[in-house]
Enzyme design. Structure first.
Site, mmCIF file in Angstrom:
data_model
loop_
_atom_site.group_PDB
_atom_site.id
_atom_site.type_symbol
_atom_site.label_atom_id
_atom_site.label_comp_id
_atom_site.label_asym_id
_atom_site.label_seq_id
_atom_site.Cartn_x
_atom_site.Cartn_y
_atom_site.Cartn_z
ATOM 1 N N SER A 6 -1.343 1.350 8.577
ATOM 2 C CA SER A 6 -0.090 1.354 7.821
ATOM 3 C C SER A 6 0.898 2.323 8.456
ATOM 4 O O SER A 6 0.653 3.531 8.521
ATOM 5 C CB SER A 6 -0.350 1.787 6.376
ATOM 6 O OG SER A 6 0.885 2.108 5.757
ATOM 7 N N HIS A 31 0.469 -3.002 9.564
ATOM 8 C CA HIS A 31 0.815 -3.135 8.146
ATOM 9 C C HIS A 31 2.142 -2.425 7.866
ATOM 10 O O HIS A 31 2.290 -1.238 8.150
ATOM 11 C CB HIS A 31 -0.325 -2.505 7.336
ATOM 12 C CG HIS A 31 -0.230 -2.644 5.859
ATOM 13 N ND1 HIS A 31 -0.680 -3.755 5.175
ATOM 14 C CD2 HIS A 31 0.242 -1.787 4.910
ATOM 15 C CE1 HIS A 31 -0.498 -3.584 3.878
ATOM 16 N NE2 HIS A 31 0.062 -2.392 3.691
ATOM 17 N N ASP A 33 4.774 -1.395 4.926
ATOM 18 C CA ASP A 33 4.939 -1.219 3.485
ATOM 19 C C ASP A 33 6.423 -1.234 3.139
ATOM 20 O O ASP A 33 7.123 -0.230 3.290
ATOM 21 C CB ASP A 33 4.292 0.105 3.050
ATOM 22 C CG ASP A 33 2.776 0.025 3.090
ATOM 23 O OD1 ASP A 33 2.220 -0.876 2.444
ATOM 24 O OD2 ASP A 33 2.151 0.844 3.800
ATOM 25 N N MET A 35 9.264 -1.124 0.582
ATOM 26 C CA MET A 35 9.464 -0.611 -0.789
ATOM 27 C C MET A 35 10.950 -0.578 -1.109
ATOM 28 O O MET A 35 11.770 -0.321 -0.219
ATOM 29 C CB MET A 35 8.910 0.808 -0.901
ATOM 30 C CG MET A 35 7.460 0.931 -0.500
ATOM 31 S SD MET A 35 6.898 2.624 -0.715
ATOM 32 C CE MET A 35 5.285 2.528 0.055
ATOM 33 N N HIS A 64 3.576 -5.878 3.352
ATOM 34 C CA HIS A 64 3.181 -5.660 1.961
ATOM 35 C C HIS A 64 4.452 -5.344 1.179
ATOM 36 O O HIS A 64 5.012 -4.255 1.313
ATOM 37 C CB HIS A 64 2.179 -4.487 1.934
ATOM 38 C CG HIS A 64 1.752 -4.052 0.581
ATOM 39 N ND1 HIS A 64 1.046 -2.892 0.375
ATOM 40 C CD2 HIS A 64 1.911 -4.618 -0.654
ATOM 41 C CE1 HIS A 64 0.790 -2.745 -0.911
ATOM 42 N NE2 HIS A 64 1.309 -3.780 -1.559
ATOM 43 N N MET A 66 6.393 -4.231 -1.801
ATOM 44 C CA MET A 66 6.312 -3.505 -3.067
ATOM 45 C C MET A 66 7.728 -3.434 -3.618
ATOM 46 O O MET A 66 8.387 -2.387 -3.584
ATOM 47 C CB MET A 66 5.730 -2.106 -2.834
ATOM 48 C CG MET A 66 4.222 -2.121 -2.663
ATOM 49 S SD MET A 66 3.608 -0.633 -1.891
ATOM 50 C CE MET A 66 3.906 -1.066 -0.196
ATOM 51 N N MET A 135 -5.199 -3.222 -4.163
ATOM 52 C CA MET A 135 -4.721 -1.834 -4.035
ATOM 53 C C MET A 135 -5.779 -0.884 -4.604
ATOM 54 O O MET A 135 -6.254 -1.083 -5.720
ATOM 55 C CB MET A 135 -3.424 -1.630 -4.837
ATOM 56 C CG MET A 135 -2.180 -2.234 -4.236
ATOM 57 S SD MET A 135 -1.836 -1.686 -2.566
ATOM 58 C CE MET A 135 -1.597 0.079 -2.794
ATOM 59 N N ASP A 173 -6.356 -1.781 0.368
ATOM 60 C CA ASP A 173 -5.257 -0.916 0.791
ATOM 61 C C ASP A 173 -5.175 0.341 -0.068
ATOM 62 O O ASP A 173 -5.042 0.250 -1.287
ATOM 63 C CB ASP A 173 -3.945 -1.727 0.675
ATOM 64 C CG ASP A 173 -2.736 -0.983 1.208
ATOM 65 O OD1 ASP A 173 -2.899 0.121 1.762
ATOM 66 O OD2 ASP A 173 -1.623 -1.512 1.065
HETATM 67 C C1 DX5 Z 1 0.607 2.544 -0.478
HETATM 68 C C2 DX5 Z 1 0.636 1.606 0.681
HETATM 69 C C3 DX5 Z 1 -0.483 1.777 1.617
HETATM 70 C C4 DX5 Z 1 -0.571 3.162 2.195
HETATM 71 C C5 DX5 Z 1 -1.920 3.395 2.769
HETATM 72 O O1 DX5 Z 1 1.631 2.206 -1.339
HETATM 73 O O2 DX5 Z 1 0.600 0.256 0.232
HETATM 74 O O3 DX5 Z 1 -0.430 0.796 2.647
HETATM 75 O O4 DX5 Z 1 0.385 3.384 3.182
HETATM 76 O O5 DX5 Z 1 -1.987 4.709 3.195
HETATM 77 P P1 DX5 Z 1 -3.349 5.531 3.115
HETATM 78 O O6 DX5 Z 1 -4.352 4.765 3.921
HETATM 79 O O7 DX5 Z 1 -2.996 6.853 3.695
HETATM 80 O O8 DX5 Z 1 -3.740 5.579 1.655
HETATM 81 ZN ZN ZN Z 2 0.304 -1.311 1.856
#
Ligand code: DX5
Ligand code: ZN
Length: 220
Positions: A6, A31, A33, A35, A64, A66, A135, A173
């Site tokens: 990520s 990956h 993220d 947001m 991903h 969010m 998650m 994740d």
């Molecule tokens: C959290 C994200 C994850 C996160 C994972 O909201 O969806 O992808 O970055 O990071 P670690 O592995 O450090 O928990």
């Molecule tokens: Zn993620």
């Protein structure tokens, strides 16, 4: 299992360098993220940034979402060259329609479930899905602690897959580390996302090899 580092846990002032680290370790995915500051209390990057990174590597991009209203983002992500996109069931009332829409762009479609959401919430979507993202932390931040009861959800999804004769992948994740890799694999995960554990590893290649060596219970 396969590994999706990520980028949230990387040095965001040097995204190209972070992508290079994934290349050097030959990771299976990268990956992203995405947001929006509404669905989760944090704000990151979107399709324009992902598009700029696309020419840097051939590694498949796993996005991903969010965000609220995830359907508003998918077309632009397809055009940016993304291969996998997941959205949160908690953010979408018409999930089945959105899965079809994602599939029609040629991208693989996944649904993500927050720690409090049971697998039964997506049971009727399973035949339409390419993957489920479980998650194991509350979404929004990297570097949080793995929430143990989420392990059970991985096994439930693995058992449902067998019961219904389906072939969706199970991605896990949040809070993945060297300490829990084997347990996550045994529960039935196919892909793990790792932010902090990958980008702070002394040897990212060794970490990648360790993930690959963790055997999924699918083979048992
Ligand atoms: C959290 C994200 C994850 C996160 C994972 O909201 O969806 O992808 O970055 O990071 P670690 O592995 O450090 O928990
Ligand atoms: Zn993620």
């Amino acid at each position: 299992m396969k590994l999706a580092p990520s980028l949230l846990a990387a040095d965001l002032s040097d995204l190209a360098g972070a992508v290079r680290k994934c290349e050097e370790s030959a990771t299976d995915f990268i990956h992203w993220d995405v947001m929006d500051g509404h669905f989760v209390p944090n704000l990151t990057f979107g399709a324009p940034v992902i598009k700029c990174a696309r020419p840097l590597t051939g590694i498949p991009f796993d996005v991903h979402l969010m965000v609220e209203n995830p359907g508003a983002y998918t077309m632009e992500l397809a055009q940016a060259g993304v291969q996998f996109v997941s959205f949160h069931i908690e953010a979408e009332a018409h999930a089945h329609r959105l899965i079809q829409q994602i599939g029609s762009t040629g991208m693989k479609a996944g649904v993500a479930i927050n720690p409090q959401t049971p697998p039964s919430a997506i049971e009727y979507l399973l035949p339409s899905l390419d993957y489920v993202l479980v998650m194991a932390v509350n979404p929004g931040f990297a570097g949080q602690k793995f929430i143990e009861p989420c392990l059970k959800k991985i096994s439930i999804l693995r058992d449902k897959r067998r019961e219904y004769g389906l072939d969706y992948l199970i991605e896990v994740d949040g809070g993945v580390s060297e300490d829990n890799l084997e347990r996550i694999a045994l529960a039935g995960a196919d892909i793990v996302v790792a932010g902090k554990a990958f980008f702070t590893a002394d040897d990212m290649k060794a970490f990648t090899i360790k993930v690959r060596a963790s055997s999924s219970s699918r083979m048992i």
